[in-house]
Motif scaffolding. Structure first.
Motif, PDB file in Angstrom:
ATOM      1  N   GLU A 156       5.124   9.148   1.564  1.00 14.11           N
ATOM      2  CA  GLU A 156       6.406   9.346   0.864  1.00 14.11           C
ATOM      3  C   GLU A 156       6.309   8.946  -0.601  1.00 14.11           C
ATOM      4  OE1 GLU A 156       7.118   9.425   5.099  1.00 14.11           O
ATOM      5  OE2 GLU A 156       6.060   7.981   3.833  1.00 14.11           O
ATOM      6  N   THR A 157       5.480   7.950  -0.911  1.00 12.06           N
ATOM      7  CA  THR A 157       5.307   7.508  -2.295  1.00 12.06           C
ATOM      8  C   THR A 157       3.966   7.975  -2.878  1.00 12.06           C
ATOM      9  OG1 THR A 157       4.510   5.376  -1.432  1.00 12.06           O
ATOM     10  CG2 THR A 157       6.823   5.508  -2.127  1.00 12.06           C
ATOM     11  N   SER A 158       3.299   8.884  -2.186  1.00 10.99           N
ATOM     12  CA  SER A 158       2.068   9.536  -2.667  1.00 10.99           C
ATOM     13  C   SER A 158       0.939   8.554  -2.938  1.00 10.99           C
ATOM     14  CB  SER A 158       2.358  10.352  -3.946  1.00 10.99           C
ATOM     15  OG  SER A 158       3.341  11.325  -3.708  1.00 10.99           O
ATOM     16  N   ASN A 159       0.895   7.439  -2.177  1.00  6.80           N
ATOM     17  CA  ASN A 159      -0.172   6.464  -2.398  1.00  6.80           C
ATOM     18  C   ASN A 159      -0.698   5.854  -1.089  1.00  6.80           C
ATOM     19  OD1 ASN A 159       1.941   4.786  -1.750  1.00  6.80           O
ATOM     20  ND2 ASN A 159       1.748   3.452  -3.527  1.00  6.80           N
ATOM     21  N   ALA A 160      -0.716   6.636  -0.011  1.00  8.88           N
ATOM     22  CA  ALA A 160      -1.295   6.166   1.247  1.00  8.88           C
ATOM     23  C   ALA A 160      -2.814   6.075   1.073  1.00  8.88           C
ATOM     24  CB  ALA A 160      -0.945   7.119   2.387  1.00  8.88           C
ATOM     25  N   ARG A 161      -3.366   4.899   1.377  1.00 10.32           N
ATOM     26  CA  ARG A 161      -4.783   4.694   1.108  1.00 10.32           C
ATOM     27  C   ARG A 161      -5.359   3.628   2.028  1.00 10.32           C
ATOM     28  NH1 ARG A 161      -1.456   2.013  -2.322  1.00 10.32           N
ATOM     29  NH2 ARG A 161      -2.107   0.004  -3.190  1.00 10.32           N
ATOM     30  N   ARG A 162      -6.684   3.680   2.184  1.00  7.55           N
ATOM     31  CA  ARG A 162      -7.412   2.692   2.970  1.00  7.55           C
ATOM     32  C   ARG A 162      -8.347   1.945   2.021  1.00  7.55           C
ATOM     33  NH1 ARG A 162      -7.628   3.209   8.456  1.00  7.55           N
ATOM     34  NH2 ARG A 162      -9.806   2.554   8.554  1.00  7.55           N
ATOM     35  N   ILE A 163      -8.204   0.629   1.967  1.00  2.97           N
ATOM     36  CA  ILE A 163      -8.988  -0.226   1.083  1.00  2.97           C
ATOM     37  C   ILE A 163     -10.047  -0.931   1.927  1.00  2.97           C
ATOM     38  CG2 ILE A 163      -8.927  -2.131  -0.566  1.00  2.97           C
ATOM     39  CD1 ILE A 163      -5.892  -1.506  -0.902  1.00  2.97           C
ATOM     40  N   HIS A 164     -11.316  -0.587   1.715  1.00  2.00           N
ATOM     41  CA  HIS A 164     -12.421  -1.194   2.455  1.00  2.00           C
ATOM     42  C   HIS A 164     -12.995  -2.335   1.616  1.00  2.00           C
ATOM     43  CE1 HIS A 164     -12.109   2.974   3.936  1.00  2.00           C
ATOM     44  NE2 HIS A 164     -12.490   2.484   5.094  1.00  2.00           N
ATOM     45  N   GLN A 165     -12.766  -3.561   2.049  1.00  2.00           N
ATOM     46  CA  GLN A 165     -13.273  -4.740   1.343  1.00  2.00           C
ATOM     47  C   GLN A 165     -14.696  -5.019   1.825  1.00  2.00           C
ATOM     48  OE1 GLN A 165     -10.395  -7.786   2.264  1.00  2.00           O
ATOM     49  NE2 GLN A 165      -9.025  -7.139   0.626  1.00  2.00           N
ATOM     50  N   LEU A 166     -15.678  -4.795   0.974  1.00  2.78           N
ATOM     51  CA  LEU A 166     -17.082  -4.891   1.366  1.00  2.78           C
ATOM     52  C   LEU A 166     -17.736  -6.189   0.908  1.00  2.78           C
ATOM     53  CD1 LEU A 166     -17.883  -1.157   0.715  1.00  2.78           C
ATOM     54  CD2 LEU A 166     -18.210  -2.316   2.906  1.00  2.78           C
ATOM     55  N   GLY A 187      -2.797  14.379   0.122  1.00  2.00           N
ATOM     56  CA  GLY A 187      -1.397  14.371  -0.287  1.00  2.00           C
ATOM     57  C   GLY A 187      -1.014  13.170  -1.118  1.00  2.00           C
ATOM     58  N   SER A 188      -1.907  12.168  -1.182  1.00  2.00           N
ATOM     59  CA  SER A 188      -1.654  10.984  -2.010  1.00  2.00           C
ATOM     60  C   SER A 188      -2.519  11.043  -3.263  1.00  2.00           C
ATOM     61  CB  SER A 188      -1.949   9.708  -1.227  1.00  2.00           C
ATOM     62  OG  SER A 188      -0.972   9.489  -0.236  1.00  2.00           O
ATOM     63  N   VAL A 189      -1.983  10.547  -4.370  1.00  3.00           N
ATOM     64  CA  VAL A 189      -2.699  10.625  -5.645  1.00  3.00           C
ATOM     65  C   VAL A 189      -2.680   9.318  -6.428  1.00  3.00           C
ATOM     66  CG1 VAL A 189      -2.385  13.119  -5.912  1.00  3.00           C
ATOM     67  CG2 VAL A 189      -0.633  11.555  -6.795  1.00  3.00           C
ATOM     68  N   TRP A 190      -1.758   8.392  -6.125  1.00  2.94           N
ATOM     69  CA  TRP A 190      -1.629   7.157  -6.896  1.00  2.94           C
ATOM     70  C   TRP A 190      -2.499   6.061  -6.287  1.00  2.94           C
ATOM     71  CZ3 TRP A 190       0.625   6.354 -11.497  1.00  2.94           C
ATOM     72  CH2 TRP A 190       1.525   7.317 -11.963  1.00  2.94           C
ATOM     73  N   ASN A 191      -3.187   5.308  -7.144  1.00  2.00           N
ATOM     74  CA  ASN A 191      -3.962   4.165  -6.662  1.00  2.00           C
ATOM     75  C   ASN A 191      -3.440   2.862  -7.256  1.00  2.00           C
ATOM     76  OD1 ASN A 191      -5.629   3.133  -9.044  1.00  2.00           O
ATOM     77  ND2 ASN A 191      -6.265   5.275  -9.074  1.00  2.00           N
ATOM     78  N   THR A 192      -3.838   1.766  -6.625  1.00  2.00           N
ATOM     79  CA  THR A 192      -3.599   0.410  -7.132  1.00  2.00           C
ATOM     80  C   THR A 192      -2.117   0.166  -7.412  1.00  2.00           C
ATOM     81  OG1 THR A 192      -5.765   0.646  -8.178  1.00  2.00           O
ATOM     82  CG2 THR A 192      -4.547  -1.343  -8.678  1.00  2.00           C
ATOM     83  N   MET A 193      -1.326   0.404  -6.398  1.00  2.00           N
ATOM     84  CA  MET A 193       0.104   0.136  -6.502  1.00  2.00           C
ATOM     85  C   MET A 193       0.459  -1.034  -5.592  1.00  2.00           C
ATOM     86  SD  MET A 193       0.983   2.399  -8.702  1.00  2.00           S
ATOM     87  CE  MET A 193       2.755   2.513  -8.640  1.00  2.00           C
ATOM     88  N   PRO A 194       1.225  -2.040  -6.030  1.00  2.00           N
ATOM     89  CA  PRO A 194       1.764  -2.139  -7.383  1.00  2.00           C
ATOM     90  C   PRO A 194       0.681  -2.480  -8.397  1.00  2.00           C
ATOM     91  CG  PRO A 194       2.243  -4.135  -6.166  1.00  2.00           C
ATOM     92  CD  PRO A 194       1.618  -3.194  -5.184  1.00  2.00           C
TER      93      PRO A 194
END
Length: 278
Positions: A156-166, A187-194
């Motif tokens: 819905e906010t175009s920032n669905a993401r999976r963060i893999h901490q390595l 479908g998501s384009v924004w990163n590092t939110m907030p």
């Protein structure tokens, strides 16, 4: 031995800087050349940033060429290194005679004191990051399955993401290097939110998985004086500690984030609401 040196930036250097000047000071490009290891040097946390693209022959991490008193010593004599395979094919990393198969999106953590590091695999593309270290930690191969995964954002906010901490203390010990890989859902384009800043460490982003005609709009600068840089596939951007870092692309993509400084705590940041930015 370095294609370019990047100097530490004061916030005032953003004032009046042209778009070309911003790119020249912060964007690392041209790292992935077939049959070569290409390295650049940043004064921010003393990062070495580069790429290794083996063809039909292995590539050996170069030794120091300067200053003259240190010429010939291993590059990692007082450094640690990560190598992430962002290519479409598997490759291998050999560290002092021990060989590791590295599939796409797998990572090698190479400790301080490693003398001979070689990269091989036609079709593999290794993204390299190195920072100073105070002592060696265990050599590790890391798959995405080894990472702690954080799911953030929404479609819905175009920032669905999976963060893999390595490379973080709970997964892989290091002297000061922190690293992870973030993938955005279709479908998501924004990163590092907030958006946020962390005054005690610098960060480098490498954007990849972009088509030739796609672009990233990477935002940086003080929260009350944002600027943007238009970036292409497989370009990295250096974010000073005082700078917000976030971006938006023309479609979903992936990026590798790496930090170094005085604190390994992932949550060491000052978060800003989007409404605070201008």
């Amino acid at each position: 031995m370095f294609q370019k040196t990047y100097y530490a930036a004061h916030p005032d250097m953003m004032d009046g800087a042209s778009n070309d000047e911003l790119r020249d000071r912060h964007v690392v490009s041209g790292m992935f050349r077939v049959g070569e290891i290409v390295l650049s040097y940043s004064h921010g946390e003393r990062f070495i940033i580069g790429g290794a693209v083996p063809a039909t022959s292995p590539l050996l991490l170069p030794r120091l060429s300067e200053p003259e008193s240190l010429a010939g010593q291993p590059l990692l004599a007082r450094r640690e290194l990560s190598a992430v395979n962002i290519g479409a094919a598997a490759g291998a990393v050999t560290v002092d005679g021990t060989r590791f198969e590295i599939a796409p999106r797998e990572t090698m953590y190479v400790p301080m004191g490693s003398a001979d590091v070689a990269f091989e695999g036609e079709g593999a593309r290794f993204y390299l990051l190195s920072v100073p270290a105070h002592r060696p930690f265990p050599l590790r191969k890391l798959a995405l399955g080894d990472a702690r995964v954080m799911e953030r954002g929404s479609l819905e906010t175009s920032n669905a993401r999976r963060i893999h901490q390595l490379i973080l203390p709970h997964t892989c010990e290091s002297a000061s290097l922190c690293l992870g890989l973030t993938t955005l859902e279709p479908g998501s384009v924004w990163n590092t939110m907030p958006p946020h800043v962390h005054e005690r460490r610098s960060e480098v982003y490498l954007y990849f998985d972009l088509a030739e005609d796609d672009r990233i709009f990477h935002y940086m600068g003080r929260p009350d004086a944002l600027r943007h840089i238009v970036m292409e596939n497989e370009e990295a951007v250096i974010s000073p500690p005082w700078s917000v870092h976030m971006g938006s692309g023309t479609r979903a993509y992936s990026f590798i984030w790496a930090m170094a400084g005085e604190n390994l705590d992932y949550e060491d940041m000052n978060v800003f609401d989007v409404c605070q930015l201008c």
